[in-house]
Design an enzyme around this catalytic site. Structure first.
Site, PDB file in Angstrom:
ATOM      1  N   HIS A  22      -1.583  11.147  -6.782  1.00 39.93           N
ATOM      2  CA  HIS A  22      -1.627   9.975  -5.897  1.00 39.93           C
ATOM      3  C   HIS A  22      -1.417   8.772  -6.819  1.00 39.93           C
ATOM      4  CE1 HIS A  22      -2.486   8.557  -1.906  1.00 39.93           C
ATOM      5  NE2 HIS A  22      -3.452   7.763  -2.307  1.00 39.93           N
ATOM      6  N   LYS A 167       1.183   3.769   4.614  1.00 38.23           N
ATOM      7  CA  LYS A 167       0.871   2.761   3.601  1.00 38.23           C
ATOM      8  C   LYS A 167       1.488   3.249   2.306  1.00 38.23           C
ATOM      9  CE  LYS A 167      -3.554   1.595   1.467  1.00 38.23           C
ATOM     10  NZ  LYS A 167      -4.857   0.967   1.714  1.00 38.23           N
ATOM     11  N   LYS A 169       2.064   2.869  -1.702  1.00 35.07           N
ATOM     12  CA  LYS A 169       1.407   2.294  -2.867  1.00 35.07           C
ATOM     13  C   LYS A 169       2.483   1.783  -3.818  1.00 35.07           C
ATOM     14  CE  LYS A 169      -3.028   2.971  -2.263  1.00 35.07           C
ATOM     15  NZ  LYS A 169      -4.034   1.933  -2.431  1.00 35.07           N
ATOM     16  N   ASP A 198       0.465  -1.404  -0.234  1.00 37.98           N
ATOM     17  CA  ASP A 198      -0.742  -1.831  -0.933  1.00 37.98           C
ATOM     18  C   ASP A 198      -0.377  -2.022  -2.406  1.00 37.98           C
ATOM     19  OD1 ASP A 198      -3.248  -2.375  -1.845  1.00 37.98           O
ATOM     20  OD2 ASP A 198      -4.179  -0.516  -1.146  1.00 37.98           O
ATOM     21  N   GLU A 224      -1.002  -5.408   1.439  1.00 36.77           N
ATOM     22  CA  GLU A 224      -2.441  -5.382   1.142  1.00 36.77           C
ATOM     23  C   GLU A 224      -2.679  -5.821  -0.301  1.00 36.77           C
ATOM     24  OE1 GLU A 224      -4.183  -1.675   2.314  1.00 36.77           O
ATOM     25  OE2 GLU A 224      -5.905  -1.886   1.000  1.00 36.77           O
ATOM     26  N   ASP A 249      -8.346  -6.565   0.533  1.00 37.08           N
ATOM     27  CA  ASP A 249      -9.095  -5.337   0.295  1.00 37.08           C
ATOM     28  C   ASP A 249     -10.053  -5.565  -0.889  1.00 37.08           C
ATOM     29  OD1 ASP A 249     -10.089  -2.871  -0.308  1.00 37.08           O
ATOM     30  OD2 ASP A 249      -8.190  -1.918  -0.788  1.00 37.08           O
ATOM     31  N   LYS A 273     -14.169  -1.738   4.120  1.00 33.32           N
ATOM     32  CA  LYS A 273     -14.563  -0.461   3.525  1.00 33.32           C
ATOM     33  C   LYS A 273     -16.080  -0.367   3.470  1.00 33.32           C
ATOM     34  CE  LYS A 273     -10.461   0.253   0.689  1.00 33.32           C
ATOM     35  NZ  LYS A 273      -9.885   0.280  -0.669  1.00 33.32           N
ATOM     36  N   GLU A 327      -7.371   4.039   8.024  1.00 34.48           N
ATOM     37  CA  GLU A 327      -6.748   4.943   7.045  1.00 34.48           C
ATOM     38  C   GLU A 327      -7.761   6.028   6.654  1.00 34.48           C
ATOM     39  OE1 GLU A 327      -5.734   2.241   3.818  1.00 34.48           O
ATOM     40  OE2 GLU A 327      -7.804   2.214   3.107  1.00 34.48           O
TER      41      GLU A 327
HETATM   42  C1  MUC Z   1      -6.936   1.189  -1.478  1.00 31.57           C
HETATM   43  O1  MUC Z   1      -6.790   0.374  -2.339  1.00 31.57           O
HETATM   44  O2  MUC Z   1      -6.822   0.807  -0.344  1.00 31.57           O
HETATM   45  C2  MUC Z   1      -6.873   3.691   0.328  1.00 31.57           C
HETATM   46  C3  MUC Z   1      -5.879   4.520   0.692  1.00 31.57           C
HETATM   47  C4  MUC Z   1      -5.283   4.996  -0.455  1.00 31.57           C
HETATM   48  O3  MUC Z   1      -4.345   5.749  -0.559  1.00 31.57           O
HETATM   49  O4  MUC Z   1      -5.887   4.463  -1.519  1.00 31.57           O
HETATM   50  C5  MUC Z   1      -6.984   3.722  -1.075  1.00 31.57           C
HETATM   51  C6  MUC Z   1      -7.298   2.571  -1.885  1.00 31.57           C
HETATM   52 MG    MG Z   2      -6.242  -1.221  -0.893  1.00 30.82          MG
END
Ligand code: MUC
Ligand code: MG
Length: 380
Positions: A22, A167, A169, A198, A224, A249, A273, A327
């Site tokens: 990931h 989402k 990354k 994000d 994000e 976040d 969160k 999520e």
């Molecule tokens: C984050 O920063 O949001 C949430 C989903 C994901 O894949 O990582 C997290 C962390």
């Molecule tokens: Mg995040």
């Protein structure tokens, strides 16, 4: 009636591999390390909770090891003998004795709510006024580090009707490469899915100006935490300057931060969160501040196992509007399930677990297998 006391608080760390790397801007996760908290009460009832972070110490100030140590060294001695039904009193007591350490506090607090719900025979959602949803929309994170793999994963999820919110990354590569990656994925899924990103604080303001313009032209709906958590004025500039929604976040560590972000208009959306807020109660306060200030809401995850995910679902089931969904896919990123009955995902939604407490029962064989200090004998 005799008071139900907290007799024992036990912690252990579970290390559970992820189904694929990931890849985040600050770390690549190959396993998730969850701190499991078990509280035993004097009447024989038991409550369970979980605290996770992401990528060791690369995401925030707490690590799995510090979470466990904060609980064992400071929280447990302070709460042993406390009235188990007095969850608010316990939270306030710990807040006086322990600064910060929100994830550690959340893990213990979840176990307290779980124990109380089980003793009363009601879901934790009932303790927060009652669920108004039976299921919630659930996003999936595309973070394999490769555009083709991400596209294949997205199309498979849409086909399975498991997720149609993605989402992505980003923030590890250059802004131009990231924008091109997002554009390719959006083009591949078209109108069938919502694409968001994000950045996990990786950009400078200058990067973000180019990035937001490129992302919104590519059809990406939301960005994000593009900037570091403390850059509220710069986040406010981005929020006001582009159509694409900006979500906070890392900037939201509890109600006090929520108030500051709201006052500065430093986002359009709150990713709420439970762990980062300091527990279900504090997350409810973050939600209330967001609602009162006219922000949209999103249910955020720290990639918890089914346990922490079930706890979050109990709270978010009580929230009237989650404009950006949730999520809560954490258990799906792991190679194995630690709950006796997994959380159900279907029709692009996650279902709120039923049953008393947080609605989660652990599979003891899996706990033995994944615990850091032993186990590993289970035959899969
Ligand atoms: C984050 O920063 O949001 C949430 C989903 C994901 O894949 O990582 C997290 C962390
Ligand atoms: Mg995040």
């Amino acid at each position: 009636m005799p008071v139900t006391k907290i007799d024992q608080i036990e912690t252990l760390i579970l290390d559970i591999p992820t189904i694929r790397g990931h890849v985040l801007s600050m770390a690549t996760m190959r396993a998730q390390s969850a701190v499991l908290v078990t509280i035993r009460f004097s009447d024989g009832s038991v409550g369970i909770g979980e605290g996770t972070t992401i990528g060791g110490l690369s995401y925030g100030a707490e690590s799995p090891e510090s979470i466990r140590s904060a609980i064992d060294t400071y929280v447990t001695p302070a709460l042993t003998g406390w009235n188990g039904d007095d969850v608010n009193g316990a939270i306030q007591h710990i807040d006086r004795l322990v600064k910060g350490n929100r994830i550690a506090k959340a893990a213990v607090e979840i176990a307290l709510w779980d124990g109380l719900g089980k003793r009363l025979g009601v879901p934790v959602a009932q303790l927060f006024g009652g669920a108004v949803h039976e299921r919630l929309p659930v996003a999936w994170t595309l973070a394999s580090g490769n555009s083709e793999t991400d596209i294949a994963e997205a199309l498979e999820m849409i086909e399975m009707r498991r997720h149609n919110i993605f989402k992505l990354k980003i923030g590890k590569r250059s802004v131009a490469e990231d924008v091109a990656h997002v554009a390719r994925i959006k083009q591949a899924v078209g109108a069938a899915a919502s694409v968001r990103v994000d950045v996990n604080t990786a950009w400078s303001l200058q990067d973000a100006r180019w990035g937001l313009r490129g992302l919104q032209d590519a059809g990406c709906e939301l960005v994000e935490q593009p900037l570091p958590a403390r850059y509220r004025r710069a986040m406010a500039e981005l929020t006001a300057g582009y159509e694409i929604a900006v979500m906070a976040d890392e900037a939201l560590n509890g109600p006090e931060d929520a108030l500051e972000v709201a006052k500065a208009r430093a986002a359009d959306v709150f990713a709420v969160k439970v762990a980062q807020s300091g527990g279900l109660k504090k997350a409810a306060e973050v939600i209330a501040i967001g609602q009162a200030a006219g922000f949209s809401l999103y249910g955020g995850t720290m990639l918890e196992t089914g346990l922490g995910t079930a706890a979050a679902l109990q709270l978010f089931a009580t929230v009237e509007r989650l404009d950006w969904g949730t999520e809560f896919f954490g258990p799906l990123l792991l190679t194995d399930e630690i709950l006796a009955e997994p959380i159900a995902y279907r029709d692009f939604c996650v279902e709120i677990p039923k049953g008393p407490g947080i609605g989660a029962t652990l599979d003891p064989d899996k706990i033995r297998f994944f615990r850091r200090d032993g186990g590993r004998t289970l035959k899969a």
